[in-house]
Write an enzyme that holds these catalytic residues in place. Structure first.
Site, PDB file in Angstrom:
ATOM      1  CG  ASP A  72      -2.078  -0.978   1.075  1.00  0.00           C
ATOM      2  OD1 ASP A  72      -2.322  -1.442  -0.055  1.00  0.00           O
ATOM      3  OD2 ASP A  72      -2.729  -1.283   2.091  1.00  0.00           O
ATOM      4  N   GLY A  73       2.015   1.215   0.676  1.00  0.00           N
ATOM      5  CA  GLY A  73       2.901   2.373   0.700  1.00  0.00           C
ATOM      6  C   GLY A  73       3.376   2.761  -0.686  1.00  0.00           C
ATOM      7  CG  ASN A 146      -3.610   5.891   3.666  1.00  0.00           C
ATOM      8  OD1 ASN A 146      -4.570   5.539   2.994  1.00  0.00           O
ATOM      9  ND2 ASN A 146      -2.713   5.041   4.131  1.00  0.00           N
TER      10      ASN A 146
END
Length: 296
Positions: A72-73, A146
């Site tokens: 996800d990073g 995010n």
């Protein structure tokens, strides 16, 4: 559904598994007749690739689809670079959780074949912009898919600040900081700090205090178009940081103002047809199911 011809590849560096997956992916796409463009840092770990190379910024301008290999990073970093390009992004999971990167390496080719044939689900995910001003003058900027997080940096001291939403005073707060999260980020840092899980399609922002000194300071969910302003008290003895997705950072000073609002450009995120947010929550967060115990 959109036809994909020029496909960009971008991967997380420093992982043997990512490099092997990138090689497989590149060979598969070339074999299927697609034009493959490698992001320049990705190309450096694939010697002898024999395909076009581009900067990350230009990748979004010349490609019909960008595939990100990593966790996800990796996708968060790609999102910040590509959100303004209106290019769809697809993730191949080579990380841990994989809330955003949901193509599995073991089933990569058949899952990709489905997507490339037009069988996919597309979502629009909004990002947040953060502007830091000092004495009315801009001193820093960042954006995050995010979250935007105000935190003490290396200091162990609390931060004192005033919070405003849409120009209305909310409260004065002393805490370890504040997480301002999108629905996408509600299953990340905000969740670990006690915030609610929000469905990705919600047009909302959640503000989650970090270890507040006043126990009545609770998470607040506000409209997604709200302007959020944080005024860092000039009495603070620490220099807080503003972090975007935990990857980019701006150092603030006492008296600075941090303004956070929705970014005009959105990320186009695509998934396989069987994408199911609640199934992902069950898998990644360990939610129980009566089906696991033989229930109906």
């Amino acid at each position: 559904m959109e036809q994909f011809r020029n496909i960009g590849l971008l991967g997380r560096m420093g992982s043997v598994q990512v490099v092997e997956t990138l090689k497989r992916l590149k060979n598969y796409l070339v074999g299927e007749g697609y034009a493959v463009i490698l992001e320049e840092a990705t190309a450096a770990v694939l010697p002898g690739h024999n395909v076009q190379v581009s900067s990350k910024k230009m990748l979004g301008e010349i490609c019909d689809l960008v595939i990100v290999v990593g966790g996800d990073g990796s996708l968060l970093g790609a999102a910040r670079a590509l959100a303004g390009c209106n290019v769809p992004v697809l993730g191949v999971n080579r990380g841990r959780l994989g809330f955003l990167t949901d193509i599995t390496p073991t089933e990569m080719e058949p899952q990709l074949a489905e997507v490339l044939s037009g069988k996919y689900v597309e979502e629009s995910r909004f990002l947040l912009d953060a502007y830091v001003k000092r004495n009315g003058e801009p001193v820093g900027y960042g954006c995050g898919l995010n979250d935007i997080v105000l935190h003490p940096g290396k200091s162990t001291r609390m931060i004192g600040f005033d919070l405003y939403i849409e120009g209305q005073f909310v409260n004065s707060q002393r805490s370890d900081g504040l997480i301002v999260s999108t629905p996408t980020g509600s299953t990340a840092y905000a969740l670990s700090a006690g915030g609610p899980i929000m469905h990705p399609r919600l047009d909302a922002i959640v503000l989650v205090p970090m270890f507040p000194h006043t126990l009545s300071s609770r998470p607040i969910v506000v409209d997604g178009n709200s302007e959020i302003k944080i005024i860092i008290g000039d009495y603070n003895q620490t220099y807080p940081h503003v972090s975007c997705d935990g990857q980019t950072h701006v150092t603030c000073a006492p008296g600075d103002t941090v303004t956070i609002c929705k970014k005009p450009q959105k990320l186009r995120l695509i998934h396989p047809m069987n994408h199911n947010f609640y199934q992902i929550c069950r898998d990644k967060l360990g939610w129980s199911s009566s089906r696991d115990q033989g229930g109906q």
